[in-house]
Motif scaffolding. Structure first.
Motif: not given
Length: 73
Positions: A57-64
């Motif tokens: 369930a942990a959302p993926t975050r785009p790389l900055t």
């Protein structure tokens, strides 16, 4: 238990009359009926433990996007 393994090998690779097969298998069956729960408990304790799975369930975050670091000379 070794006798049961020998019997199984003889049944697979030869012919053992059904009456002899039952008579020779019964001691192993009695052992499992008497001590089976102990055997299963030992097997569960000695089995390798699996690692817990990571949460899905942990959302993926785009790389900055970062600026390249400046090099000092």
């Amino acid at each position: 238990m070794a006798d049961a393994e020998t019997l199984l090998d003889e049944v697979v690779h030869g012919s053992v009359p059904p009456q002899e097969r039952r008579a020779r298998a019964w001691p192993a069956i009695e052992t499992w009926l008497t001590d089976g729960e102990t055997f299963l408990r030992q097997a569960r304790v000695s089995a390798p433990h699996r690692r817990p799975a990571l949460p899905v369930a942990a959302p993926t975050r785009p790389l900055t996007t970062a600026r390249p670091a400046q090099r000092s000379r």
